[in-house]
Design a protein around this motif. Structure first.
Motif, PDB file in Angstrom:
ATOM      1  N   GLY A  12       0.798  -1.224   0.000  1.00 52.09           N
ATOM      2  CA  GLY A  12       0.000   0.000   0.000  1.00 52.09           C
ATOM      3  C   GLY A  12       0.831   1.275   0.000  1.00 52.09           C
ATOM      4  O   GLY A  12       0.328   2.347  -0.363  1.00 52.09           O
ATOM      5  N   TYR A  34       7.277  -5.917   5.705  1.00 50.86           N
ATOM      6  CA  TYR A  34       6.421  -5.867   6.893  1.00 50.86           C
ATOM      7  C   TYR A  34       6.061  -7.260   7.418  1.00 50.86           C
ATOM      8  O   TYR A  34       5.487  -7.394   8.482  1.00 50.86           O
ATOM      9  CB  TYR A  34       5.154  -5.037   6.643  1.00 50.86           C
ATOM     10  N   ARG A  51       1.116  -2.015  12.696  1.00 52.09           N
ATOM     11  CA  ARG A  51       2.233  -2.603  11.939  1.00 52.09           C
ATOM     12  C   ARG A  51       1.976  -2.618  10.435  1.00 52.09           C
ATOM     13  O   ARG A  51       2.210  -3.613   9.752  1.00 52.09           O
ATOM     14  CB  ARG A  51       2.589  -3.988  12.478  1.00 52.09           C
ATOM     15  N   GLN A  52       1.469  -1.488   9.933  1.00 45.52           N
ATOM     16  CA  GLN A  52       1.142  -1.433   8.511  1.00 45.52           C
ATOM     17  C   GLN A  52       1.955  -0.360   7.782  1.00 45.52           C
ATOM     18  O   GLN A  52       2.281   0.680   8.348  1.00 45.52           O
ATOM     19  CB  GLN A  52      -0.352  -1.122   8.337  1.00 45.52           C
ATOM     20  N   VAL A  53       2.223  -0.660   6.522  1.00 46.11           N
ATOM     21  CA  VAL A  53       2.711   0.361   5.603  1.00 46.11           C
ATOM     22  C   VAL A  53       1.511   0.757   4.743  1.00 46.11           C
ATOM     23  O   VAL A  53       0.662  -0.102   4.477  1.00 46.11           O
ATOM     24  CB  VAL A  53       3.874  -0.161   4.729  1.00 46.11           C
ATOM     25  N   PRO A  54       1.420   2.014   4.326  1.00 49.39           N
ATOM     26  CA  PRO A  54       2.382   3.091   4.522  1.00 49.39           C
ATOM     27  C   PRO A  54       2.365   3.674   5.936  1.00 49.39           C
ATOM     28  O   PRO A  54       1.306   3.847   6.528  1.00 49.39           O
ATOM     29  CB  PRO A  54       1.901   4.152   3.521  1.00 49.39           C
ATOM     30  N   GLU A  66      -2.338   5.514   7.507  1.00 48.63           N
ATOM     31  CA  GLU A  66      -3.569   5.408   6.716  1.00 48.63           C
ATOM     32  C   GLU A  66      -3.378   6.108   5.366  1.00 48.63           C
ATOM     33  O   GLU A  66      -3.303   7.335   5.276  1.00 48.63           O
ATOM     34  CB  GLU A  66      -4.798   5.975   7.441  1.00 48.63           C
ATOM     35  N   SER A  67      -3.336   5.283   4.335  1.00 47.48           N
ATOM     36  CA  SER A  67      -3.064   5.824   3.000  1.00 47.48           C
ATOM     37  C   SER A  67      -4.028   6.946   2.629  1.00 47.48           C
ATOM     38  O   SER A  67      -3.610   7.971   2.058  1.00 47.48           O
ATOM     39  CB  SER A  67      -3.115   4.700   1.957  1.00 47.48           C
ATOM     40  N   ASN A 103     -11.286   2.190   0.816  1.00 49.63           N
ATOM     41  CA  ASN A 103     -10.469   2.074   2.019  1.00 49.63           C
ATOM     42  C   ASN A 103     -11.140   1.297   3.145  1.00 49.63           C
ATOM     43  O   ASN A 103     -10.459   0.659   3.942  1.00 49.63           O
ATOM     44  CB  ASN A 103     -10.061   3.467   2.511  1.00 49.63           C
ATOM     45  N   TYR A 107     -10.071  -2.500   1.237  1.00 51.07           N
ATOM     46  CA  TYR A 107      -8.719  -2.680   1.796  1.00 51.07           C
ATOM     47  C   TYR A 107      -8.698  -3.682   2.964  1.00 51.07           C
ATOM     48  O   TYR A 107      -7.819  -4.563   3.024  1.00 51.07           O
ATOM     49  CB  TYR A 107      -8.136  -1.319   2.206  1.00 51.07           C
ATOM     50  N   LYS A 115      -3.384 -12.979   5.841  1.00 56.73           N
ATOM     51  CA  LYS A 115      -2.799 -13.897   6.830  1.00 56.73           C
ATOM     52  C   LYS A 115      -3.932 -14.401   7.739  1.00 56.73           C
ATOM     53  O   LYS A 115      -4.026 -14.011   8.902  1.00 56.73           O
ATOM     54  CB  LYS A 115      -1.755 -13.164   7.673  1.00 56.73           C
TER      55      LYS A 115
HETATM   56  N1  LIG Z   1      -5.834   1.191   6.169  1.00 53.53           N
HETATM   57  C1  LIG Z   1      -4.425   1.090   5.911  1.00 53.53           C
HETATM   58  C2  LIG Z   1      -4.119  -0.319   5.406  1.00 53.53           C
HETATM   59  C3  LIG Z   1      -2.646  -0.532   5.162  1.00 53.53           C
HETATM   60  C4  LIG Z   1      -2.317  -1.987   4.973  1.00 53.53           C
HETATM   61  O1  LIG Z   1      -3.142  -2.891   5.183  1.00 53.53           O
HETATM   62  N2  LIG Z   1      -1.081  -2.237   4.535  1.00 53.53           N
HETATM   63  C5  LIG Z   1      -0.643  -3.611   4.394  1.00 53.53           C
HETATM   64  C6  LIG Z   1       0.296  -3.752   3.203  1.00 53.53           C
HETATM   65  S1  LIG Z   1      -0.581  -3.470   1.697  1.00 53.53           S
HETATM   66  C7  LIG Z   1       0.108  -4.012   5.632  1.00 53.53           C
HETATM   67  O2  LIG Z   1       0.976  -3.305   6.086  1.00 53.53           O
HETATM   68  N3  LIG Z   1      -0.264  -5.167   6.190  1.00 53.53           N
HETATM   69  C8  LIG Z   1       0.335  -5.705   7.364  1.00 53.53           C
HETATM   70  C9  LIG Z   1      -0.680  -6.001   8.433  1.00 53.53           C
HETATM   71  O3  LIG Z   1      -1.820  -5.553   8.349  1.00 53.53           O
HETATM   72  O4  LIG Z   1      -0.262  -6.687   9.381  1.00 53.53           O
HETATM   73  C10 LIG Z   1      -4.008   2.122   4.868  1.00 53.53           C
HETATM   74  O5  LIG Z   1      -4.843   2.506   4.053  1.00 53.53           O
HETATM   75  O6  LIG Z   1      -2.861   2.591   4.924  1.00 53.53           O
END
Ligand SMILES: N[C@@H](CCC(=O)N[C@@H](CS)C(=O)NCC(=O)O)C(=O)O
Length: 213
Positions: A12, A34, A51-54, A66-67, A103, A107, A115
């Motif tokens: 993301g 990640y 623990r998410q990117v971005p 939050e993107s 979103n 998403y 996972k």
């Molecule tokens: N709502 C968040 C979602 C971000 C997201 O889910 N990123 C994924 C990668 S595409 C991630 O980091 N996943 C790891 C996790 O959720 O543990 C956004 O829009 O930034």
């Protein structure tokens, strides 16, 4: 000093890389995986407990996650980039509706489906969660496909963040071939986004091979 993006290739964070590229703003990108335990993940968790990117470290020292929040803030502070319909544009409300639809409805299907063993116990339950979130995502994309008529962009003549989400997310499950077969209008948008010359470097950094067909 520029903002620092904690990113994973193809994830993301690509949305934010692309947003900054379209706005012509400098961005320092720190790639990490990640999914891999280690000091980089520990740092990410400290900055963003989800623990998410971005995850964005802003030049003023604050953290932004939050993107959609990052990109809407970018669109507001860089109006010359024209990343969303202006305040007085009649398409603004519809733009916001679909931005949040992507979103909040689409998403999270990855959050719970990527996972599944993180959320349910046992192989059968995991498979079921994966399948049901995949199905839900497809239903959402089909709803979007039947709700808007891109011409050529999602909001009509002007490119917006909606196009960016469609372009980036078409690289993810169910991927381009499914979009071509089931959501031809969204697929056409994704092809246009992938062809944007300003984004060529972003795609090169993030998607080794575009599997557009
Ligand atoms: N709502 C968040 C979602 C971000 C997201 O889910 N990123 C994924 C990668 S595409 C991630 O980091 N996943 C790891 C996790 O959720 O543990 C956004 O829009 O930034």
């Amino acid at each position: 000093m520029s903002d620092i993006l904690i990113a994973t290739r193809g994830a993301g964070s690509v949305l934010v890389e692309a947003g900054y590229a379209l706005a012509g703003l400098p961005l320092q990108i720190e790639y990490m995986d990640y999914t891999a335990p280690g000091p980089e993940l520990a740092r990410l968790v400290r900055l963003n407990p989800l623990r998410q990117v971005p995850t964005l470290l802003r030049a003023d020292g604050t953290v932004l996650t939050e993107s959609a929040a990052i990109l809407l803030h970018l669109a507001e502070t860089q109006p010359q980039a024209r990343l969303m319909p202006a305040m007085d544009d009649p398409r603004r409300a519809e733009f916001l509706r679909w931005l949040f639809f992507i979103n909040t409805a689409i998403y999270p299907t990855f959050t719970y489906g990527d996972k599944p063993q993180q959320w349910v116990e046992g192989e059968a339950a995991g498979k079921q969660l994966r399948a049901s979130t995949d199905r839900r995502r497809e239903e959402c994309w089909l709803q979007l496909e039947s709700s808007l008529t891109p011409a050529p962009w999602m909001m009509g003549t002007d490119f917006s963040l909606l196009d960016l989400y469609v372009g980036v997310m078409s690289h993810w499950r169910p991927r381009h071939i499914w979009f071509g077969n089931h959501c031809p209008k969204l697929h056409a948008v994704a092809l246009e986004v992938d062809a944007k010359p300003e984004l060529a470097d972003v795609w090169k950094r993030n998607f080794r091979k575009t599997e557009i067909a």
